[in-house]
Design a protein around this motif. Structure first.
Motif, short mmCIF file in Angstrom:
data_model
loop_
_atom_site.label_atom_id
_atom_site.label_comp_id
_atom_site.label_asym_id
_atom_site.label_seq_id
_atom_site.Cartn_x
_atom_site.Cartn_y
_atom_site.Cartn_z
N GLY A 16 2.76 8.10 1.34
CA GLY A 16 2.66 6.70 1.74
C GLY A 16 2.74 6.02 2.44
N SER A 17 4.15 6.92 3.28
CA SER A 17 4.06 6.27 4.82
C SER A 17 2.41 6.65 5.56
CB SER A 17 5.15 6.84 5.56
OG SER A 17 5.07 8.20 5.69
N CYS A 18 1.95 7.76 5.04
CA CYS A 18 1.06 7.83 6.18
C CYS A 18 -0.77 7.14 5.88
CB CYS A 18 0.35 9.38 5.53
SG CYS A 18 1.27 10.67 6.04
N MET A 19 -0.45 6.64 4.51
CA MET A 19 -1.92 5.18 4.37
C MET A 19 -1.00 4.39 4.79
SD MET A 19 -3.65 7.85 2.63
CE MET A 19 -4.91 5.73 1.64
N GLU A 20 0.12 4.14 4.95
CA GLU A 20 0.12 2.60 5.43
C GLU A 20 -0.14 2.76 6.96
OE1 GLU A 20 4.61 0.50 7.19
OE2 GLU A 20 4.17 1.50 4.88
N GLY A 21 0.02 3.94 8.02
CA GLY A 21 -0.59 4.66 9.09
C GLY A 21 -1.62 4.47 9.70
N LEU A 22 -2.75 5.03 8.48
CA LEU A 22 -4.02 4.81 7.58
C LEU A 22 -4.18 3.30 8.05
CD1 LEU A 22 -5.00 7.59 6.05
CD2 LEU A 22 -5.46 7.41 8.40
N LEU A 26 0.92 -0.94 -0.12
CA LEU A 26 0.18 -0.28 0.39
C LEU A 26 0.91 1.25 0.12
CD1 LEU A 26 -3.03 1.14 0.71
CD2 LEU A 26 -2.56 1.35 2.46
N ALA A 27 1.92 1.36 0.67
CA ALA A 27 2.86 2.77 0.43
C ALA A 27 3.75 2.62 -0.61
CB ALA A 27 3.69 2.12 1.76
#
Length: 700
Positions: free
Chosen positions: A367-373, A26-27
């Motif tokens: 990408g990192s923010c979407m991984e966090g979500l 995803l990221a």
């Protein structure tokens, strides 16, 4: 154990749990530009926008429009038939769903699609649906059939949810004045049309730049503003300018009274009041707040007055800090003024917490923010966000991602289309659009919701992904809160699905997500450098989270002032003086900084159109989100037990349950003004304490 040291302990536990230091699929997907993938065996097949086959061409909107008209006529006949075999509320909800599927999709395409032909076809479809709605609003037989069911009961047994939603439909009907004599009903139609056009003109004028002669400005200031021949254009407040004279002049010029804007606002308020009186209400605010959580303008003002009393000293402490900073900059500078606030807020962040967006952005790739979500939602609800293939013709522009929201046992819950990157012609506002609402189908299946999240993030470059500032991260989490409200709602009727609930509750899930976005324990799960994949250093993380709580009381006080102004405009008629007189009186009562003579800030306040009498909802939503956070998530923001409870008792209902009852049942306490204020003040005080604690630790 103090909160700060608890955070450090929590960080060690995260490490022990084995959070990966490599990017997920995803990221990786969101750290590169999306590409429209084609099934090679079907290269020529156009799936149509949102996989609606008719929308493989703009002409499909005409087919959808005609089908909508035909199906609407059939549902009207079913509703007024003496031989009906379904609940009245089921028929009305199908009627609503039929209209919304075309109107919501067309409205989004009208705003977002780059093609003029698609925009025009979508606008025609929107106009056609508006025409159908106008026809329904004058269909007396349809209204009478619904009114009999609400007052006398349906032929088919109903439950509490059925009755609640039927009452909502009846209230919507009566908003158009259908229950009134013909002359008054025609007046309601004319007033609604007038209100629409006055509002459109006011919003357009609110953003207009102010043009003045260069000679009217000191020569050393003229270069600050864009030139237009012998004139300069002042298009904003220049709030972060280091030059205090530039800030003051921009404020005074941009907010100078505009007679035409004042005329539009005054006429808008008059028309709204007249509409409310014709429909049987004493004021427009009373009409607007019916069915909300606070229910009445008196309750809203009780909340605002009580909050003002409790907040004033705390806000003045914030302003005193800024005033000392201003005096330190220039001992001859004079008192702190409204145009100083944004500048000294940012200055304080940089000096005390050493927070600069450029320093933090490398740790917040998209990408990192979407991984966090994804990590957060998986931990809270057991769901995952999966990047899906996009087919030919499915999206309106190539830079769109499609996420499938999948539960570990329930399967697919819905789709989120992510239109995240800035582009020419795109609306410059972060927002959430419902394309299709969820609902229980007759065969027992569930109509999956489809939403679009629209942001304006920087486009990724060939070697660098889109890097977000901390405020962009907050906005992403906020809008994803709306999306998850839509995804996790499981309502019987689409009329009340997800965000289709009262305004003063609709923002709660999104505001709550901002609490997660500024909690160190959540940020540690994903804040990693886009190149090295190293976690954000602990001191940076603590400074960032503390800075997000800076001057909370003064920021909240200005929202309080805006909310009180909005209420005063809509509960007092005729106004005691003109709109600027009301502004000055309200500011003196609700804001710690004085009104600036010959300014008319309200004429730039476009939210008076969209939120009329409901701007208080931001503060109520903040209070409720804070209360929910303190009760269920502050101890552990990744708790599956609390996440499941929040979904089951809060998100799942959408607007299918009275907002007052929903909140009271979930929090086990009535949401009285005193309780709402208590939650806000607790949050302000605890965050101020944490901010000072972190500032002392990292002052060197």
């Amino acid at each position: 154990m103090s909160r700060f040291f608890f955070d450090r302990f929590f960080a060690r536990r995260l490490s022990q749990r084995g959070y990966s230091t490599s990017w997920s699929d995803l990221a990786n997907a969101f750290n590169t530009r999306p590409t429209t993938q084609l099934n090679l065996s079907l290269v020529k097949e156009n799936k149509g926008l949102f996989e609606v086959p008719e929308l493989s061409s703009y002409e499909g909107f005409y087919l959808l429009k005609d089908r909508c008209i035909s199906e609407t006529n059939g549902l009207i006949q079913e509703a007024i038939s003496e031989n009906r075999t379904r609940k009245m509320v089921e028929i009305f909800d199908e009627l609503s769903d039929n209209l919304c599927k075309v109107a919501d999709l067309a409205e989004f395409i009208r705003l977002a699609h780059p093609s003029g032909k698609y925009k025009q076809a979508a606008e025609i479809a929107c106009g056609a649906v508006s025409g159908i709605v106008e026809k329904l609003n004058t269909h007396k037989s349809l209204y009478d059939a619904l009114q009999r069911v609400v007052k006398e009961g349906d032929l088919i047994p109903t439950n509490d949810v059925d009755n609640h939603v039927a009452q909502l439909f009846l209230f919507d009907f009566e908003q158009s004045g259908i229950h009134l004599p013909e002359a008054e009903r025609n007046k309601v139609v004319a007033l609604n049309d007038s209100i629409l056009h006055l509002g459109q003109h006011f919003v357009a004028g609110a953003a207009n730049p102010r043009k003045i002669k260069k000679q009217q400005l000191p020569q050393y200031i003229q270069h600050v503003f864009p030139a237009d021949g012998d004139n300069v254009l002042v298009s904003g407040l220049n709030a972060e300018s280091t030059n205090p004279v530039a800030r003051e002049l921009a404020y005074r010029i941009y907010l100078h009274p505009d007679p035409h804007q004042d005329y539009l606002l005054t006429e808008l308020l008059k028309a709204r009041h007249e509409l409310a009186v014709i429909c049987g209400f004493q004021t427009y605010a009373e009409r607007a707040l019916k069915g909300s959580m606070v229910e009445t303008p008196n309750t809203a003002m009780d909340f605002l007055n009580l909050l003002s009393t409790n907040l004033r000293e705390r806000a003045e402490n914030d302003f005193n800090v800024m005033a000392m900073m201003k005096k330190a900059d220039n001992p001859q500078s004079g008192a702190l003024s409204a145009w100083d606030i944004p500048y000294f807020t940012q200055k304080y962040k940089k000096e005390k917490f050493k927070v600069a967006s450029s320093e933090y952005s490398p740790y917040f790739s998209l990408g990192s923010c979407m991984e966090g979500l994804n990590i957060l939602f998986n931990r809270l609800y057991g769901i995952s966000l999966d990047n899906k293939e996009i087919f030919n013709g499915e999206v309106w522009t190539s830079d769109v991602y499609k996420l499938a929201v999948t539960h570990e046992t329930e399967g697919l819950l819905g789709y989120i289309y992510c239109d995240f990157y800035e582009r020419d012609g795109k609306p410059n506002q972060d927002c959430h659009f419902t394309i299709r609402g969820g609902k229980l189908m007759a065969d027992g299946s569930y109509q999956l919701p489809i939403v679009v999240l629209m942001l304006n993030l920087p486009m990724p470059r060939w070697s660098t992904p889109s890097l977000l500032t901390p405020s962009m991260v907050d906005n992403l989490f906020h809008e994803m809160g709306h999306a998850m409200h839509s995804m996790l709602g499981r309502t019987r009727y689409q009329h009340v699905t997800g965000t289709r609930c009262s305004t003063d509750f609709a923002e709660v899930p999104s505001v709550l997500m901002e609490f997660f976005a500024r909690d160190p324990r959540v940020l540690r799960t994903f804040a990693r450098h886009f190149q090295t994949k190293e976690a954000m250093p602990e001191d940076m993380l603590q400074r960032l989270c503390a800075s997000k709580h800076l001057f909370t009381a003064s920021e909240m006080q200005i929202q309080l002032f805006y909310s009180a102004l909005d209420q005063n405009y809509h509960v007092r008629h005729p106004l005691n003086g003109n709109t600027t007189d009301v502004l000055e009186a309200t500011q003196n009562n609700f804001y710690s900084l004085p009104y600036i003579k010959d300014t008319a800030w309200q004429l730039r306040f476009s939210h008076l159109v969209g939120y009329g009498a409901k701007y208080y909802s931001y503060l109520v939503s903040t209070a409720l989100a804070s209360w929910i956070w303190q009760t269920y998530f502050e101890a552990d923001p990744l708790s599956r037990t609390q996440g499941e409870r929040y979904r089951r008792e809060c998100l799942a209902h959408g607007g299918g349950k009275s907002p007052w009852n929903l909140v009271a049942d979930f929090l086990q306490k009535e949401p009285l003004p005193s309780h709402l204020v208590e939650s806000i003040i607790h949050e302000v005080d605890s965050k101020n304490e944490l901010m000072e604690q972190v500032a002392k630790i990292y002052k060197n």
